[in-house]
Design an enzyme around this catalytic site. Structure first.
Site, PDB file in Angstrom:
ATOM      1  N   ASP A  75      28.102  22.639 -44.438  1.00  0.00           N
ATOM      2  CA  ASP A  75      28.330  23.377 -43.188  1.00  0.00           C
ATOM      3  C   ASP A  75      27.328  22.863 -42.158  1.00  0.00           C
ATOM      4  O   ASP A  75      26.119  22.959 -42.366  1.00  0.00           O
ATOM      5  CB  ASP A  75      28.128  24.873 -43.443  1.00  0.00           C
ATOM      6  CG  ASP A  75      28.528  25.738 -42.254  1.00  0.00           C
ATOM      7  OD1 ASP A  75      28.421  25.253 -41.106  1.00  0.00           O
ATOM      8  OD2 ASP A  75      28.931  26.889 -42.459  1.00  0.00           O
ATOM      9  N   ASP A 110      33.328  21.170 -38.558  1.00  0.00           N
ATOM     10  CA  ASP A 110      31.942  21.275 -39.028  1.00  0.00           C
ATOM     11  C   ASP A 110      31.813  21.787 -40.462  1.00  0.00           C
ATOM     12  O   ASP A 110      30.768  22.299 -40.858  1.00  0.00           O
ATOM     13  CB  ASP A 110      31.126  22.153 -38.084  1.00  0.00           C
ATOM     14  CG  ASP A 110      31.683  23.564 -37.959  1.00  0.00           C
ATOM     15  OD1 ASP A 110      32.731  23.855 -38.570  1.00  0.00           O
ATOM     16  OD2 ASP A 110      31.068  24.382 -37.249  1.00  0.00           O
ATOM     17  N   GLU A 111      32.857  21.610 -41.261  1.00  0.00           N
ATOM     18  CA  GLU A 111      32.825  22.050 -42.653  1.00  0.00           C
ATOM     19  C   GLU A 111      33.596  21.082 -43.538  1.00  0.00           C
ATOM     20  O   GLU A 111      34.671  20.607 -43.149  1.00  0.00           O
ATOM     21  CB  GLU A 111      33.440  23.440 -42.818  1.00  0.00           C
ATOM     22  CG  GLU A 111      32.704  24.568 -42.145  1.00  0.00           C
ATOM     23  CD  GLU A 111      33.347  25.912 -42.386  1.00  0.00           C
ATOM     24  OE1 GLU A 111      32.634  26.918 -42.393  1.00  0.00           O
ATOM     25  OE2 GLU A 111      34.586  25.952 -42.578  1.00  0.00           O
TER      26      GLU A 111
END
Length: 351
Positions: free
Chosen positions: A7, A105-106
């Site tokens: 993350d 973003d993951e």
């Protein structure tokens, strides 16, 4: 399985800090401006200095200005964030050939075949964090666990710049510790229904009959939570990038009038569809309500959907949203994904 979840910490704001070192250590808020006025729009993300002041993603910019009047407010630079994300994802993919990019973003990677045990997994996680920091100056939080969901939950607990691990012999106690609101996929509506059944912890799922659970939250969600609570959830990392193509537009005024919303929805379809290299098989109509809550409705098409049919289907999805929600609509948009690429694309359209 040994799953590693990555993350990117407060990603948009952190990229802005890397590009503008003078922002570091100060409250920083990345905004999506609607264009109506300088205070109109919503917070996309904020760094931790701003979060300590009460600023949250989705909050109206005007409210964020009240809570953090001395903060730095910057507009979102999506193209820049996408480029940085692509570079970081490239680094992550070098650690495993099984990668699932869940969002900008993951990401999840399956490292089962890359390490002998969880001790080695921890060292690999540390190495990955160091490489991303050295090359991109971005901190990330890593979660390591026997499945994707637990890896994400433990990562959420150790943000920012953390590394959390749940080993197989810790799973039983870990499950008992999980609040139902921590579970990915449990939103406000489902949470309220579960709390009404006395389900406050994930483990409480086992105290409710499956039929009652299914009646309240649907069979798919009930089965999902039951598998988590019994440590029988082992969904694989999917080797695919989830790259939806979307476009969202602000309405001239908050409204429920479909005739007012329709031209904006069609324009969003035109602009989103023109970005696609192929035929989408899934369409989602997204409405941002007057209080900035997001409500969406999706439909999957077996063979694909043409732009012309998307016009018609989007109105039906919009009607379904408005039938179940009494609030006024502030912004409207569409998202296409499950893109099929072929030389003879026309044969894949639904009739």
């Amino acid at each position: 399985m040994i799953i590693l979840f990555v993350d990117f910490d407060y990603f948009f704001a952190q990229v802005e800090e890397v590009l503008n070192p003078q922002y570091k250590g100060k409250p920083l808020i990345v905004c999506v401006y609607s264009g109506r006025n300088e205070k109109s729009g919503a917070v996309a993300t904020a760094n931790y200095e701003a979060r300590k002041l009460g600023v949250k993603a989705g909050m109206p910019i005007s409210r964020a200005m009240e809570l953090a009047p001395n903060a730095i407010f910057v507009p979102m630079h999506k193209e820049v964030y996408t480029e940085v994300s692509n570079r970081i994802m490239s680094i992550i993919s070098s650690y495993s050939d099984k990668i699932e990019i869940a969002s900008i973003d993951e990401a999840y990677i399956d490292i089962t075949s890359k390490v002998k045990n969880f001790e080695e997994a921890i060292e690999l996680g540390k190495k990955l964090k160091r490489e991303i920091m050295e090359k991109e100056k971005i901190t990330v939080t890593v979660g390591i666990a026997p499945n994707k969901v637990f890896a994400k939950i433990i990562a959420d607990r150790v943000k920012p710049n953390g590394l959390g691990v749940v080993k197989p012999d810790e799973i039983e106690e870990f499950i008992k510790s999980i609040d139902i609101d921590e579970v990915p996929g449990v939103g406000n509506v489902i949470s309220e229904r579960l709390h009404s059944l006395g389900v406050n912890k994930l483990i409480d799922i086992l105290s409710v009959s499956f039929d009652k659970l299914k009646e309240e939250i649907g069979e798919a969600k009930a089965f999902y939570l039951y598998r988590l609570a019994t440590n029988s959830y082992f969904e694989p990392v999917l080797n695919k990038e989830r790259v939806p193509h979307g476009r969202y537009l602000t309405l001239p005024k908050n409204t429920r009038d479909i005739k007012v919303i329709e031209p904006y929805l069609k324009k969003a379809i035109d602009e989103a569809y023109n970005k696609i290299e192929g035929i989408p098989k899934r369409m989602t109509v997204v409405t941002i309500m007057q209080d900035l809550d997001i409500v969406s409705k999706s439909k999957t098409f077996k063979s694909g959907i043409s732009k012309e049919r998307a016009y018609t289907e989007s109105i039906e999805l919009l009607k379904q949203i408005l039938q179940k929600d009494s609030r006024l609509v502030r912004r409207v948009g569409v998202r296409f994904d499950n893109i099929y690429k072929s030389k003879g694309l026309d044969v894949f359209f639904n009739s």
